[in-house]
Design an enzyme around this catalytic site. Structure first.
Site, PDB file in Angstrom:
ATOM      1  N   THR A   1       7.973   0.299   3.192  1.00  0.00           N
ATOM      2  CA  THR A   1       8.271   1.696   2.867  1.00  0.00           C
ATOM      3  C   THR A   1       9.521   1.802   1.998  1.00  0.00           C
ATOM      4  O   THR A   1       9.558   2.570   1.042  1.00  0.00           O
ATOM      5  CB  THR A   1       8.468   2.524   4.151  1.00  0.00           C
ATOM      6  OG1 THR A   1       7.225   2.577   4.855  1.00  0.00           O
ATOM      7  CG2 THR A   1       8.915   3.939   3.835  1.00  0.00           C
TER       8      THR A   1
ATOM      9  N   PHE B   1       0.815  -1.216   0.000  1.00  0.00           N
ATOM     10  CA  PHE B   1       0.000   0.000   0.000  1.00  0.00           C
ATOM     11  C   PHE B   1       0.848   1.265   0.000  1.00  0.00           C
ATOM     12  O   PHE B   1       0.372   2.346  -0.370  1.00  0.00           O
ATOM     13  CB  PHE B   1      -0.958  -0.001   1.195  1.00  0.00           C
ATOM     14  CG  PHE B   1      -0.366   0.458   2.498  1.00  0.00           C
ATOM     15  CD1 PHE B   1      -0.489   1.773   2.918  1.00  0.00           C
ATOM     16  CD2 PHE B   1       0.316  -0.433   3.319  1.00  0.00           C
ATOM     17  CE1 PHE B   1       0.048   2.195   4.117  1.00  0.00           C
ATOM     18  CE2 PHE B   1       0.852  -0.023   4.523  1.00  0.00           C
ATOM     19  CZ  PHE B   1       0.725   1.296   4.933  1.00  0.00           C
ATOM     20  N   LYS B   2       2.111   1.148   0.395  1.00  0.00           N
ATOM     21  CA  LYS B   2       2.971   2.331   0.427  1.00  0.00           C
ATOM     22  C   LYS B   2       3.125   2.965  -0.960  1.00  0.00           C
ATOM     23  O   LYS B   2       3.402   4.163  -1.082  1.00  0.00           O
ATOM     24  CB  LYS B   2       4.349   1.967   0.975  1.00  0.00           C
ATOM     25  CG  LYS B   2       4.340   1.277   2.342  1.00  0.00           C
ATOM     26  CD  LYS B   2       3.880   2.199   3.437  1.00  0.00           C
ATOM     27  CE  LYS B   2       3.816   1.501   4.789  1.00  0.00           C
ATOM     28  NZ  LYS B   2       5.105   1.255   5.402  1.00  0.00           N
ATOM     29  N   ASP B   3       2.934   2.164  -2.029  1.00  0.00           N
ATOM     30  CA  ASP B   3       3.028   2.715  -3.385  1.00  0.00           C
ATOM     31  C   ASP B   3       2.007   3.831  -3.605  1.00  0.00           C
ATOM     32  O   ASP B   3       2.246   4.750  -4.392  1.00  0.00           O
ATOM     33  CB  ASP B   3       2.799   1.626  -4.433  1.00  0.00           C
ATOM     34  CG  ASP B   3       3.922   0.610  -4.506  1.00  0.00           C
ATOM     35  OD1 ASP B   3       5.093   1.016  -4.367  1.00  0.00           O
ATOM     36  OD2 ASP B   3       3.628  -0.582  -4.711  1.00  0.00           O
TER      37      ASP B   3
ATOM     38  N   MET C   1       3.757   6.822  -2.192  1.00  0.00           N
ATOM     39  CA  MET C   1       5.153   7.021  -2.586  1.00  0.00           C
ATOM     40  C   MET C   1       5.291   7.390  -4.059  1.00  0.00           C
ATOM     41  O   MET C   1       6.167   8.183  -4.423  1.00  0.00           O
ATOM     42  CB  MET C   1       5.959   5.773  -2.267  1.00  0.00           C
ATOM     43  CG  MET C   1       7.398   6.065  -1.921  1.00  0.00           C
ATOM     44  SD  MET C   1       7.606   6.977  -0.368  1.00  0.00           S
ATOM     45  CE  MET C   1       7.413   5.665   0.829  1.00  0.00           C
TER      46      MET C   1
END
Length: 476
Positions: A152, A119-121, A124
């Site tokens: 991350t 989910f960090k995409d 980011m």
């Protein structure tokens, strides 16, 4: 829109300034001076929008120092089905964060369809494009220092790889991530990416990032920036998918939704808190932790008791193996009536490794207006939940999302749809999936065999001065 520090001793800043700066000079975290309020008319209009257009509308509430046309182009470049293409369970890639219906009133929201399957995409990829735009506008460069407990780091490196005027120095706990997570990061060969594995836990790495960021002279001289969720832009980007999840889980804006969020560093659920403060009809925010239950303990008792590295468990949901949640300071700032003096007093204790107790305060008595409940999950719980989801719903969950589903099932509200935020794809945690199901999780063809690639990483002790020296040598 101006941004102030949770500790109240730094001058308010514009968005582009805090984008590049990360932590405030006084050691606090930036938040908007006030949260924009969303009208019913806006909610009605936004329900029809594509994800990119929805992101533009929401981010425009927080960003007024980038021309609207430029911001729209940045957002359109970020949120495309070509980038978020690794959908599964019949999800529609055009929705970017599609829902998977498990049963009536219960959904997961696919947030890990981007390039690193986490989910960090979602934040980011936007951060990388914002950095590139602002640095080009200003003719500047930046050296990003980050810490990762698993996802991350790879999300940041994939977002920043090859970006001109950007170098990334990513700290990770040596040997504490899954083999897939390590391979995603350490196999990169881009000249602007540097991986450092520190001998210790994630919190040791995070403490180094904070220590370097708090050294104002070093930070300025070597142009140190941040991509961890201490960077406000990360949180702002994550607000968007709460709105998208709400629209996909409801038929009208008269309904409410509950979100269950696996949480380690409190960044993901902090975005949900802000969406709720903006007026999104969220009935409850359900926080799920693993064995490292610092946050669950707080929401049940009012006591925030960070653990030492020695007290932090290494678990099968490693991205939540965190004992000091950076973004929690943002929530506590709101909880105590946005009084920075109280935050400074509380975090003076935290910075010394001490606990604080709000249970006897008026702020704790008023906590229900923020809509939080919590629960925790153990290794056997997540194994059983992975088996349950596969058997009941024919859906394979990663370990962190399994923690979320377990806690969500314990906290359902009759008549209110529950959306569990998915955090990663099962392929990132093959060992535990094999233990639970005796089967291999599917991974995208282009990521098969990634563990066999040559890895590039330097192992170091968690010493601030040594990390600083490494940065100096590689910046020059």
């Amino acid at each position: 829109m101006r941004y102030l520090s949770t500790r109240g001793q730094s001058a308010p800043q514009a968005f582009c300034d805090i984008l590049l700066g990360g932590l405030a000079p006084d050691g606090g975290l930036y938040l908007p001076e006030s949260y924009p309020q969303i009208t019913r008319a806006e909610l009605d209009a936004w329900r029809q929008l594509s994800y990119a257009d929805l992101a533009f509308e929401i981010l425009s509430k927080f960003i007024d120092d980038i021309p609207a046309a430029d911001l729209k182009a940045i957002v359109a470049k970020t949120y495309t089905a070509d980038v978020y293409r690794f959908t599964r369970n019949g999800g529609n890639a055009a929705e970017i964060t599609p829902l998977t219906k498990l049963e009536d009133g219960l959904y997961t929201q696919e947030l890990s369809n981007g390039p690193t399957l986490a989910f960090k995409d979602m934040a980011m990829q936007l951060l990388g494009n914002l950095f590139e735009y602002v640095l080009d506008q200003r003719g500047q460069s930046i050296n990003i220092l980050g810490a990762t407990s698993g996802d991350t780091g790879s999300a940041a490196e994939y977002a920043m790889r090859g970006k001109h005027n950007v170098k990334v120095f990513m700290l990770s706990p040596d040997g504490k991530m899954s083999a897939f997570q390590r391979a995603q990061m350490y196999s990169l060969t881009d000249a602007n990416i540097f991986n450092i594995a520190v001998r210790g836990m994630f919190d040791d790495a995070q403490d180094i990032v904070k220590a370097v960021s708090n050294d104002a002279e070093f930070k300025a001289k070597y142009k140190i920036g941040a991509v961890n969720s201490i960077n406000w832009a990360r949180v702002a980007a994550q607000i968007v998918y709460y709105f998208q999840g709400y629209f996909l889980a409801t038929k009208s804006n008269d309904e409410q939704v509950a979100f269950c969020v696996p949480s380690g560093n409190f960044g993901n659920i902090c975005a949900g808190h802000i969406a709720r403060q903006m007026g999104l009809p969220i009935a409850k925010l359900v926080l799920a932790t693993n064995e490292n239950d610092v946050l669950d303990e707080f929401f049940k008792t009012g006591v925030y008791r960070p653990r030492t590295s020695a007290e932090t468990s290494v678990t099968s949901s490693p991205s939540m193996d965190i004992s000091k949640a950076s973004n929690f300071e943002r929530f506590v700032f709101d909880l105590v009536g946005r009084d920075p003096a109280i935050v400074r007093e509380l975090w003076a204790k935290v910075d010394k490794g001490e606990a604080f107790d709000l249970s006897s305060t008026v702020h704790w008595q008023n906590r229900e207006r923020f809509g939080f409940v919590s629960g925790k999950s153990s290794h056997i719980d997540r194994i059983n939940t992975i088996r349950f989801a596969q058997g009941r719903y024919n859906v394979m969950l990663d370990t962190h999302t399994a923690d979320g589903l377990k806690v969500a099932l314990e906290n359902r509200i009759p008549g209110v749809n529950m959306v569990v935020l998915e955090t990663a794809q099962p392929a990132k945690f093959e060992e535990t999936i094999r233990e639970a199901l005796g089967a291999e999780p599917v991974r995208p063809a282009e990521l098969k065999g990634i563990e066999a690639l040559e890895q590039h990483v330097v192992v170091m002790d968690p010493e601030v001065n040594a990390i600083k020296q490494f940065i100096v040598e590689h910046v020059q």
